[in-house]
Motif scaffolding. Structure first.
Motif, PDB file in Angstrom:
ATOM      1  N   PRO A 145       8.612   5.122  18.827  1.00 50.87           N
ATOM      2  CA  PRO A 145       7.597   5.953  19.499  1.00 50.87           C
ATOM      3  C   PRO A 145       8.008   6.420  20.890  1.00 50.87           C
ATOM      4  O   PRO A 145       7.851   7.603  21.223  1.00 50.87           O
ATOM      5  N   ALA A 146       8.534   5.515  21.706  1.00 48.02           N
ATOM      6  CA  ALA A 146       8.916   5.896  23.069  1.00 48.02           C
ATOM      7  C   ALA A 146      10.073   6.888  23.063  1.00 48.02           C
ATOM      8  O   ALA A 146      10.102   7.833  23.859  1.00 48.02           O
ATOM      9  N   LEU A 147      11.047   6.687  22.171  1.00 51.20           N
ATOM     10  CA  LEU A 147      12.185   7.600  22.112  1.00 51.20           C
ATOM     11  C   LEU A 147      11.761   8.987  21.639  1.00 51.20           C
ATOM     12  O   LEU A 147      12.206  10.007  22.175  1.00 51.20           O
ATOM     13  N   ILE A 148      10.882   9.031  20.638  1.00 57.65           N
ATOM     14  CA  ILE A 148      10.473  10.316  20.067  1.00 57.65           C
ATOM     15  C   ILE A 148       9.513  11.054  20.992  1.00 57.65           C
ATOM     16  O   ILE A 148       9.661  12.264  21.224  1.00 57.65           O
ATOM     17  N   VAL A 149       8.533  10.329  21.532  1.00 58.05           N
ATOM     18  CA  VAL A 149       7.488  10.981  22.323  1.00 58.05           C
ATOM     19  C   VAL A 149       7.900  11.203  23.771  1.00 58.05           C
ATOM     20  O   VAL A 149       7.617  12.251  24.358  1.00 58.05           O
ATOM     21  N   ARG A 150       8.566  10.192  24.376  1.00 60.72           N
ATOM     22  CA  ARG A 150       8.874  10.252  25.801  1.00 60.72           C
ATOM     23  C   ARG A 150      10.370  10.354  26.121  1.00 60.72           C
ATOM     24  O   ARG A 150      10.748  10.410  27.286  1.00 60.72           O
ATOM     25  N   GLN A 151      11.198  10.295  25.088  1.00 59.48           N
ATOM     26  CA  GLN A 151      12.651  10.335  25.285  1.00 59.48           C
ATOM     27  C   GLN A 151      13.110   9.243  26.258  1.00 59.48           C
ATOM     28  O   GLN A 151      13.964   9.464  27.124  1.00 59.48           O
ATOM     29  N   ARG A 152      12.538   8.078  26.098  1.00 68.80           N
ATOM     30  CA  ARG A 152      12.917   6.926  26.936  1.00 68.80           C
ATOM     31  C   ARG A 152      12.638   5.656  26.160  1.00 68.80           C
ATOM     32  O   ARG A 152      12.102   5.681  25.056  1.00 68.80           O
ATOM     33  N   LEU A 153      13.023   4.517  26.761  1.00 67.85           N
ATOM     34  CA  LEU A 153      12.695   3.221  26.173  1.00 67.85           C
ATOM     35  C   LEU A 153      11.307   2.784  26.635  1.00 67.85           C
ATOM     36  O   LEU A 153      10.721   3.379  27.545  1.00 67.85           O
ATOM     37  N   CYS A 154      10.806   1.732  26.024  1.00 68.01           N
ATOM     38  CA  CYS A 154       9.532   1.131  26.430  1.00 68.01           C
ATOM     39  C   CYS A 154       9.628   0.683  27.888  1.00 68.01           C
ATOM     40  O   CYS A 154      10.696   0.281  28.366  1.00 68.01           O
ATOM     41  N   LEU A 155       8.528   0.761  28.608  1.00 68.77           N
ATOM     42  CA  LEU A 155       8.522   0.356  30.015  1.00 68.77           C
ATOM     43  C   LEU A 155       9.016  -1.090  30.156  1.00 68.77           C
ATOM     44  O   LEU A 155       8.568  -1.975  29.415  1.00 68.77           O
ATOM     45  N   PRO A 156       9.918  -1.345  31.107  1.00 72.13           N
ATOM     46  CA  PRO A 156      10.542  -2.670  31.224  1.00 72.13           C
ATOM     47  C   PRO A 156       9.562  -3.832  31.371  1.00 72.13           C
ATOM     48  O   PRO A 156       9.736  -4.875  30.737  1.00 72.13           O
ATOM     49  N   ASP A 157       8.529  -3.692  32.215  1.00 67.49           N
ATOM     50  CA  ASP A 157       7.616  -4.815  32.424  1.00 67.49           C
ATOM     51  C   ASP A 157       6.812  -5.123  31.166  1.00 67.49           C
ATOM     52  O   ASP A 157       6.543  -6.291  30.857  1.00 67.49           O
ATOM     53  N   VAL A 158       6.444  -4.079  30.432  1.00 65.26           N
ATOM     54  CA  VAL A 158       5.713  -4.281  29.179  1.00 65.26           C
ATOM     55  C   VAL A 158       6.620  -4.934  28.142  1.00 65.26           C
ATOM     56  O   VAL A 158       6.224  -5.867  27.436  1.00 65.26           O
ATOM     57  N   PHE A 159       7.873  -4.458  28.058  1.00 64.06           N
ATOM     58  CA  PHE A 159       8.812  -4.999  27.079  1.00 64.06           C
ATOM     59  C   PHE A 159       9.182  -6.445  27.417  1.00 64.06           C
ATOM     60  O   PHE A 159       9.309  -7.292  26.520  1.00 64.06           O
ATOM     61  N   ASP A 160       9.347  -6.749  28.707  1.00 64.42           N
ATOM     62  CA  ASP A 160       9.667  -8.117  29.119  1.00 64.42           C
ATOM     63  C   ASP A 160       8.552  -9.086  28.716  1.00 64.42           C
ATOM     64  O   ASP A 160       8.818 -10.215  28.294  1.00 64.42           O
ATOM     65  N   ARG A 161       7.313  -8.641  28.856  1.00 66.49           N
ATOM     66  CA  ARG A 161       6.192  -9.505  28.474  1.00 66.49           C
ATOM     67  C   ARG A 161       6.225  -9.775  26.969  1.00 66.49           C
ATOM     68  O   ARG A 161       5.983 -10.907  26.531  1.00 66.49           O
ATOM     69  N   PHE A 162       6.523  -8.751  26.189  1.00 64.74           N
ATOM     70  CA  PHE A 162       6.660  -8.924  24.738  1.00 64.74           C
ATOM     71  C   PHE A 162       7.762  -9.938  24.426  1.00 64.74           C
ATOM     72  O   PHE A 162       7.578 -10.865  23.628  1.00 64.74           O
ATOM     73  N   LEU A 163       8.938  -9.766  25.057  1.00 62.50           N
ATOM     74  CA  LEU A 163      10.067 -10.662  24.792  1.00 62.50           C
ATOM     75  C   LEU A 163       9.746 -12.102  25.181  1.00 62.50           C
ATOM     76  O   LEU A 163      10.071 -13.046  24.447  1.00 62.50           O
ATOM     77  N   ASN A 164       9.119 -12.296  26.326  1.00 65.71           N
ATOM     78  CA  ASN A 164       8.794 -13.645  26.778  1.00 65.71           C
ATOM     79  C   ASN A 164       7.797 -14.318  25.832  1.00 65.71           C
ATOM     80  O   ASN A 164       7.913 -15.521  25.545  1.00 65.71           O
ATOM     81  N   THR A 165       6.824 -13.564  25.363  1.00 64.22           N
ATOM     82  CA  THR A 165       5.836 -14.136  24.444  1.00 64.22           C
ATOM     83  C   THR A 165       6.467 -14.449  23.102  1.00 64.22           C
ATOM     84  O   THR A 165       6.215 -15.512  22.515  1.00 64.22           O
ATOM     85  N   LEU A 166       7.301 -13.540  22.604  1.00 63.54           N
ATOM     86  CA  LEU A 166       7.986 -13.778  21.337  1.00 63.54           C
ATOM     87  C   LEU A 166       8.906 -14.991  21.447  1.00 63.54           C
ATOM     88  O   LEU A 166       9.002 -15.803  20.516  1.00 63.54           O
ATOM     89  N   ARG A 167       9.576 -15.130  22.591  1.00 60.92           N
ATOM     90  CA  ARG A 167      10.431 -16.290  22.811  1.00 60.92           C
ATOM     91  C   ARG A 167       9.611 -17.577  22.795  1.00 60.92           C
ATOM     92  O   ARG A 167      10.028 -18.590  22.236  1.00 60.92           O
ATOM     93  N   ARG A 168       8.437 -17.548  23.386  1.00 62.91           N
ATOM     94  CA  ARG A 168       7.542 -18.708  23.390  1.00 62.91           C
ATOM     95  C   ARG A 168       7.192 -19.125  21.954  1.00 62.91           C
ATOM     96  O   ARG A 168       7.246 -20.292  21.602  1.00 62.91           O
ATOM     97  N   LEU A 169       6.835 -18.156  21.126  1.00 58.65           N
ATOM     98  CA  LEU A 169       6.498 -18.445  19.728  1.00 58.65           C
ATOM     99  C   LEU A 169       7.715 -18.976  18.978  1.00 58.65           C
ATOM    100  O   LEU A 169       7.613 -19.954  18.217  1.00 58.65           O
ATOM    101  N   ASP A 170       8.863 -18.345  19.195  1.00 59.76           N
ATOM    102  CA  ASP A 170      10.073 -18.719  18.471  1.00 59.76           C
ATOM    103  C   ASP A 170      10.558 -20.109  18.877  1.00 59.76           C
ATOM    104  O   ASP A 170      10.993 -20.906  18.024  1.00 59.76           O
ATOM    105  N   LEU A 171      10.499 -20.427  20.168  1.00 62.97           N
ATOM    106  CA  LEU A 171      10.920 -21.753  20.624  1.00 62.97           C
ATOM    107  C   LEU A 171      10.040 -22.847  20.026  1.00 62.97           C
ATOM    108  O   LEU A 171      10.532 -23.910  19.633  1.00 62.97           O
TER     109      LEU A 171
END
Length: 253
Positions: free
Chosen positions: A194-220
């Motif tokens: 969605p971000a690449l197609i609509v905005r020609q960019r990646l997901c906002l870093p702070d939003v993506f970092d929160r996703f990664l940290n939460t996913l890491r919490r679940l995975d750990l």
């Protein structure tokens, strides 16, 4: 309108992920929330707003102080129940959520994913909120029983994609021991397309970092307990909060 025209017994659940407490998002939030009051489509749609980007959601001042977990949970419950804090639920849904489900769900998130720690860091509290949102989304889906669900933010390229990705990943964790190559490819599609197609960019870093940290919490936690024990623990702690086996529902994205 399609449901109405064809007299279909279907309902859409729209999860609005914007900050209705901000002047930037408030008008959009109200416009979406008014959809379910339109007499032509009221029986075909339910709208729920979950606060995003508020001071509490981001754990900014005055919520950035490391206080006992009981204070954080009490604040979380207070915000969830207050439209002025950025949350709205259909009246019938509120009866189901408050107060038993919300109380028990937040306590279970604390026990399972944070080992009943007395004090959580700011980052841990952000992860706590994100995991609680996933449980809340599942309860909303179970309670409303929609045919379709959409997670919507302003542009649909940042918050909505990472929240969808987190829900997808959690359900996959509950249904299989490891992600397949196809799962990883689809997760990347959810997060990046969605971000690449609509905005020609990646997901906002702070939003993506929160996703990664939460996913890491679940995975750990899953690796710490091993797959079978992880499933048993989640089922024991969260299973009684649901009246259906939605925690083990297969993904239909």
């Amino acid at each position: 309108h399609y449901y109405d025209r064809h007299h279909l017994r279907k309902k859409h659940l729209l999860i609005n992920l914007q900050d209705r407490t901000s002047w930037r998002d408030h008008a959009r939030c109200v416009a979406l929330e008014q959809l379910e009051k339109n007499p032509r489509i009221t029986k075909y749609i339910d709208v729920v707003t979950l606060a995003i980007d508020t001071d509490f959601y981001e754990q900014l001042a005055p919520y950035d102080v490391d206080e006992p977990i009981t204070i954080f949970i009490d604040q979380f419950k207070e915000h969830l129940s207050d439209e002025a804090s950025g949350y709205t639920f259909p009246a019938e849904v509120k009866k189901v959520l408050f107060h038993s489900f919300i109380d028990e769900m937040l306590n279970a998130v604390h026990r399972v994913f944070f080992d009943s720690k007395e004090i959580l860091t700011v980052e841990e509290r952000r992860e706590f909120i994100s995991i609680a949102y996933i449980m809340l989304l599942l309860k909303l889906i179970e309670t409303i029983g929609p045919s379709t669900v959409s997670l919507s933010c302003k542009d649909g390229v940042d918050v909505s994609t990472t929240m969808t990705g987190l829900l997808f990943a959690f359900l996959k964790m509950m249904n299989q021991e490891a992600f397949s190559e196809a799962d990883l490819e689809y997760l990347n599609l959810i997060l990046y397309a969605p971000a690449l197609i609509v905005r020609q960019r990646l997901c906002l870093p702070d939003v993506f970092d929160r996703f990664l940290n939460t996913l890491r919490r679940l995975d750990l936690k899953k690796h710490e307990l091993k797959h079978t024990d992880f499933l048993a623990t989640v089922k024991k702690e969260f299973g009684p909060l649901f009246s259906t086996p939605i925690l083990h529902a297969s993904c239909a994205f």
